[in-house]
Scaffold this motif. Structure first.
Motif, PDB file in Angstrom:
ATOM      1  N   VAL A 285       0.874  -1.168   0.000  1.00  0.00           N
ATOM      2  CA  VAL A 285       0.000   0.000   0.000  1.00  0.00           C
ATOM      3  C   VAL A 285       0.915   1.222   0.000  1.00  0.00           C
ATOM      4  O   VAL A 285       1.885   1.276   0.751  1.00  0.00           O
ATOM      5  CB  VAL A 285      -0.937   0.042   1.230  1.00  0.00           C
ATOM      6  N   SER A 286       0.604   2.184  -0.857  1.00  0.00           N
ATOM      7  CA  SER A 286       1.387   3.424  -0.934  1.00  0.00           C
ATOM      8  C   SER A 286       0.482   4.618  -0.691  1.00  0.00           C
ATOM      9  O   SER A 286      -0.665   4.632  -1.131  1.00  0.00           O
ATOM     10  CB  SER A 286       2.030   3.576  -2.317  1.00  0.00           C
ATOM     11  N   LEU A 287       1.018   5.604  -0.010  1.00  0.00           N
ATOM     12  CA  LEU A 287       0.353   6.891   0.165  1.00  0.00           C
ATOM     13  C   LEU A 287       0.836   7.768  -0.979  1.00  0.00           C
ATOM     14  O   LEU A 287       2.032   8.028  -1.110  1.00  0.00           O
ATOM     15  CB  LEU A 287       0.726   7.498   1.518  1.00  0.00           C
ATOM     16  N   VAL A 288      -0.090   8.212  -1.816  1.00  0.00           N
ATOM     17  CA  VAL A 288       0.271   8.943  -3.019  1.00  0.00           C
ATOM     18  C   VAL A 288      -0.502  10.256  -3.047  1.00  0.00           C
ATOM     19  O   VAL A 288      -1.720  10.258  -2.878  1.00  0.00           O
ATOM     20  CB  VAL A 288      -0.056   8.112  -4.286  1.00  0.00           C
ATOM     21  N   GLY A 289       0.215  11.381  -3.214  1.00  0.00           N
ATOM     22  CA  GLY A 289      -0.488  12.657  -3.213  1.00  0.00           C
ATOM     23  C   GLY A 289       0.357  13.818  -3.683  1.00  0.00           C
ATOM     24  O   GLY A 289       1.485  13.653  -4.153  1.00  0.00           O
ATOM     25  N   GLU A 290      -0.223  14.997  -3.522  1.00  0.00           N
ATOM     26  CA  GLU A 290       0.456  16.219  -3.943  1.00  0.00           C
ATOM     27  C   GLU A 290       1.788  16.411  -3.229  1.00  0.00           C
ATOM     28  O   GLU A 290       2.734  16.951  -3.797  1.00  0.00           O
ATOM     29  CB  GLU A 290      -0.437  17.430  -3.665  1.00  0.00           C
ATOM     30  N   PHE A 291       1.880  15.972  -1.994  1.00  0.00           N
ATOM     31  CA  PHE A 291       3.083  16.179  -1.186  1.00  0.00           C
ATOM     32  C   PHE A 291       4.255  15.324  -1.635  1.00  0.00           C
ATOM     33  O   PHE A 291       5.378  15.553  -1.213  1.00  0.00           O
ATOM     34  CB  PHE A 291       2.791  15.931   0.298  1.00  0.00           C
ATOM     35  N   ASN A 292       4.004  14.319  -2.484  1.00  0.00           N
ATOM     36  CA  ASN A 292       5.112  13.508  -3.007  1.00  0.00           C
ATOM     37  C   ASN A 292       5.049  13.389  -4.535  1.00  0.00           C
ATOM     38  O   ASN A 292       5.505  12.412  -5.111  1.00  0.00           O
ATOM     39  CB  ASN A 292       5.177  12.134  -2.323  1.00  0.00           C
TER      40      ASN A 292
END
Length: 102
Positions: A31-38
């Motif tokens: 599971v990956s956290l994917v967003g504007e911050f990365n």
């Protein structure tokens, strides 16, 4: 799912812990956290699995902003966080992104 915010005294940074529940992860391998911050990079914020079967990660975000994000499960399935502060349409118009406000 859960989002826990820890505001740091005297610093413009908020430590945010993101968790994906076992029921949502559903025996996932990753599971990956994917967003504007990365920069929406699936490899930038991999989440660690816990003994209970949840996935978790903590990131530091600049306070006073909103950040769109989603979870990517097993590199194929996108999931929103039901505990997000709000939801906004994606640029593709076919779904929503979760938003955390810090």
């Amino acid at each position: 799912m859960s989002i826990k915010k820890k505001f740091l005294k005297g610093k413009p940074v908020v430590k945010i812990t993101f968790e994906v529940a076992k029921e949502i992860a559903n025996s996932a391998k990753s599971v990956s956290l994917v967003g504007e911050f990365n920069n929406w990079d699936p490899s930038a914020s991999p989440m660690k699995s816990t003994k209970e079967g949840k996935f978790s990660t903590t990131v530091d975000l600049e306070s006073g902003k909103e950040y769109q994000f989603r979870y990517l499960i097993d590199e194929t399935r996108w999931v929103n966080d039901s505990e997000a502060d709000k939801f906004v349409p994606t640029v593709y118009g076919d779904s929503d992104n979760s938003v955390v406000v810090v």
